[in-house]
Design an enzyme around this catalytic site. Sequence first.
Site, short mmCIF file in Angstrom:
data_model
loop_
_atom_site.label_atom_id
_atom_site.label_comp_id
_atom_site.label_asym_id
_atom_site.label_seq_id
_atom_site.Cartn_x
_atom_site.Cartn_y
_atom_site.Cartn_z
N ASP A 58 0.85 -1.19 0.00
CA ASP A 58 0.00 0.00 0.00
C ASP A 58 0.89 1.24 0.00
OD1 ASP A 58 -2.19 1.60 0.17
OD2 ASP A 58 -2.72 1.07 2.23
N ASP A 77 -3.37 2.44 -5.85
CA ASP A 77 -2.15 2.45 -5.04
C ASP A 77 -2.00 1.29 -4.08
OD1 ASP A 77 -4.25 3.35 -3.44
OD2 ASP A 77 -2.87 4.41 -2.14
N GLU A 78 -2.80 0.26 -4.22
CA GLU A 78 -2.57 -0.90 -3.35
C GLU A 78 -2.91 -2.18 -4.09
OE1 GLU A 78 -5.26 -1.52 -0.01
OE2 GLU A 78 -6.52 0.10 -0.75
#
Lengths: 397, 375
Positions: free
Chosen positions: A14, A107-108
Site C-alpha cells: 500500500d 495504489d494498493e
Amino acid sequence: MAEKPEYSTILHVDMDAFYASVAEKDDPSLRGKAVVVGAGARGVVLSANYAARKFGIRAAMPVSRARRMAPSAIFVVPNHERYSEVSDHIMEIFAAFTPLVEPLSLDEAFLDVTGSKRLLGSGRDIAIKIRSRVESEEGITCSVGIASSKFIAKLASGHCKPNGMLEIAPDRILEFLHPLPVSDIWGVGPKTNEELLRLGLRTVSELANTPRATLIRALGEATGSALYELAWGRDYRDVSPDEPDKSISAAETFAVDIDDPEIILREFLRLTEKATARLRARKMCAKTISIKVRFADFKTINRSKTLALPIDGTQESYEVVKKLYEALKLDRARLRLVGVSLEGLVSGASAPEQLILGEREKGWRQAEAAVDQASARFGSGSVRPARLVKRVEPTDS
Amino acid sequence: MKFVAEREALIDAVNWVARSLSSRPISTSLLGIMIDVTDVITMTGSDLETSTKAILHAEISTPGKVLVPGRLLAEIARSLPAKPITFTLDGTRVLVSAGSAKFTLPTLSVNEYPTLPELPETAGRIATDVFAAAISQVAIAAGRDDSLPTLTGVHIDISRTTITLAATDRYRLAVKEISWNPNNPDIETATLLRARTLSDAAKSLVGNPEVIFALSQSTTNERLVGFISNEKTMTSRTLDGTFPPFRHLLPQESTAQATVEVSTFLDSVRRVALVTDKTVPLRLIFSEGSLQLEAGAGEEAQATEELEIEYSGEPINIAFNPTFLTDGLQAINTPYVHIAFTGANKPAVLSGKSAADSEPISSYKYLLMPMRYTS
C-alpha cells in the site's frame, strides 16, 4: 513437481499517502510541508500527507474544513492522469515479482508470492526488494504487510504505516489479531460495528469467543459466519489477478447547492455519459445502476436498480438514472452532490444485447459507439448529447 | 348472524375471495372479507383494482353482515376438521367452530368498507378450458416491470366472434386467437387487463364449462372487465395506456424454417444452459438436418449439444435468452415446434405443430427477439 507449501505467502502493498506523495515528488518545494490533495471550495480531501494528518486532516473531509484546521497546509489540485501513470509503473514493478497481482485500487495490491520464494527469497526479502524499487524508481514510499492470508496481510500493512513492513507468522496471527478492535476487521462497517458494540463485543478476541450460532442470529448467516471465521484469522480468499473493477462511478459536487431538477438531470446525464463511456472503453456492461444524492446538510442517500440484462449505453443507463432520481420525489431539495455508479460489471463479450421488438437495428447503441470513436479521435466532449452542449450566447454583430 | 356451512364449499369460496386481497392495502378495511348473509351468503374481497365475489350456500339461522380479517379466515378455513362449520356473530367477534375446534375472529368496521364497482354488462361466453389455455400461453410474455404498466397487461382485442389476446415485454410477443360467443354479433372493442389478474382468473374459474365475459361500455368513465363462472365473479379495472401496435411485428414471410421435437429440444436447452447465467445467450446453429446448441464462451464453462431436426433454408446462427426460449417452447403446448426465421437479428416466430409433417397451427404465435453480441 514441487510440494505445495503449507502456507501461502501474501503481501499487501500500500502506497503511503499516495496522491500527496506523488505531488511532493513532482514538486520538491512541497517536501516537509503539510500537503493536502483536494481543491475547490466545496471538494473533499482525497489524500493528505503525514504532516497534514498531524492537524487531524483525513481523506473524505470537506476541503473547507481541512483549510480551517490547517491554514498553513498546501492544497494541491488532483492530477488523476499522473496518478494512473505512477500506478501503472508500480503495478509493473509488482508483476516482476509474481504474476499473481490483484490490484485493489490505484495504489494498493495483493501479491501472492508463494511460488516466487524459491527464486527470489522469503516474503520478507521480496517485500524489501519491492519497497526499495518503488522508492528508487517512483520516489514514493510504501508499506507492506506479509502474512499467510489477504486479511492478515492487509491488517499488517495498516499497522506498519508509513514506510514500514510487518510480517505476521502463521503461529502469531491470533496474538496479533485478537487485541484489535472489531472495526479493524475486513467488512465491519459503521453499522456492523455498532451492532457488535451493542452485543458488548469490542475486540476481535471477544468476537472470536462468541459462539458462531449467536453471531449468525445477531448478524445474519453470511455476515455472522464470515466474521467468526475472520476473527480466528481464517481467510481462504485467493489472490485473483483478474479481479475486474467492481464499479465505475462519476460524481460532481456543485459549485453552489442546486435545487433545479432540470439542472440536476442535466448533470446526471453528463455523469452517466462519462461513466458509460469508461464502461464501453473497457468493453464492459453493468448489471446495476445506482445514483447518489448528497443534500446541502451532507445527508447522503443511494438508490439502485438491478437490471434483467447488463447494459452499457448512455441513453439506456440515463433512463434508469432518471427514474431513480424521479422516484426520490425531492421537491426542490437543495443538493450538494450527485453521482452515478455502474456496478455488477461483466465483460462485454459475455453481455450480449437483447434486441427489442420493432426497434431499428441501428439504434442508440450504434450512435454511442460512433460518439466514443469521435471522442477518441477528437477529444472527449467533441460529440455529446445536445442537452449537454454549452449554450453560446448570441453576440451583437 | 349465524350460519352453518360445509367445509369444502367454504374453502372454495374463501380462497376465491381472498385472491383479490392485497397484503398492503391502502385502507385496513380492505384486509377484510365481507360476509353478507341474506337468504344466501355473499363473500367479497377487493384491493380496489380487482374485486372477487363468491356465493356460498349454507344453512342460515340469522342474517347479518360482518367484515372479518381475510387471510386469517382463509387459514382457519383450511385448517378446520372436515365437519360442518358454524359461524356465529357474538358482539364484535365471530365464533367459528367445527367439531371440537373453536376460533374467535375479530371484526372490522363494515361502515368503512368502500363501495365496490358493479359488475359490468355481460358481453358473451367463452369455453373455460379454451380461455384458460389461451391466457397461460399469452401471459408468459407479459412484462413484470411495474414501471412500464402497459406492458404488464394482456391486450384483449375483440372483433365479432374472435378474441385476439396479446402480451409483450418488448423482447417477446405472444399472440393467441380464440373464438367466443358474443351477445352482440357485431362487437368491436379492445381492452387491456393486468396479466396477473387474468392468470389468476383463468386458473380459478375451471370446473364450469363456460366463463361469462363482461365489459363496461367504452362510453363509461370507468373501464371494467368482469368474469363470471357459476357463482364466482371477478371485476377488475383495466390498465391505462395504449398497448403498442403489434400486428405489424408479425413477419409476413420467412427465409428459413425449422421443425423440432419440443421435449428433446427443451431437455437440450436446459442442459446446455446449465453452464451459464440465465441471461447469457444460448447460441443455436440451424443447418440442414441439424441443430447445434452452444452456451458459454472463452474460459467459462461451455456446453454443446446437437439435435437432428428438419430444416430448410440457408444455415442460420442465432442467439436467444434461454429463459425466453424455454417459455416459448412450453407455451406452444404441442409435440413439435415450427420456427420461422428472417435473419439472425430479426424475430424468430415459434408456432405449434401436432406432428412433424403437419401444418403449423396459426392460432398461436410466440415471437422471440434474438440477442446480439457486442462486437
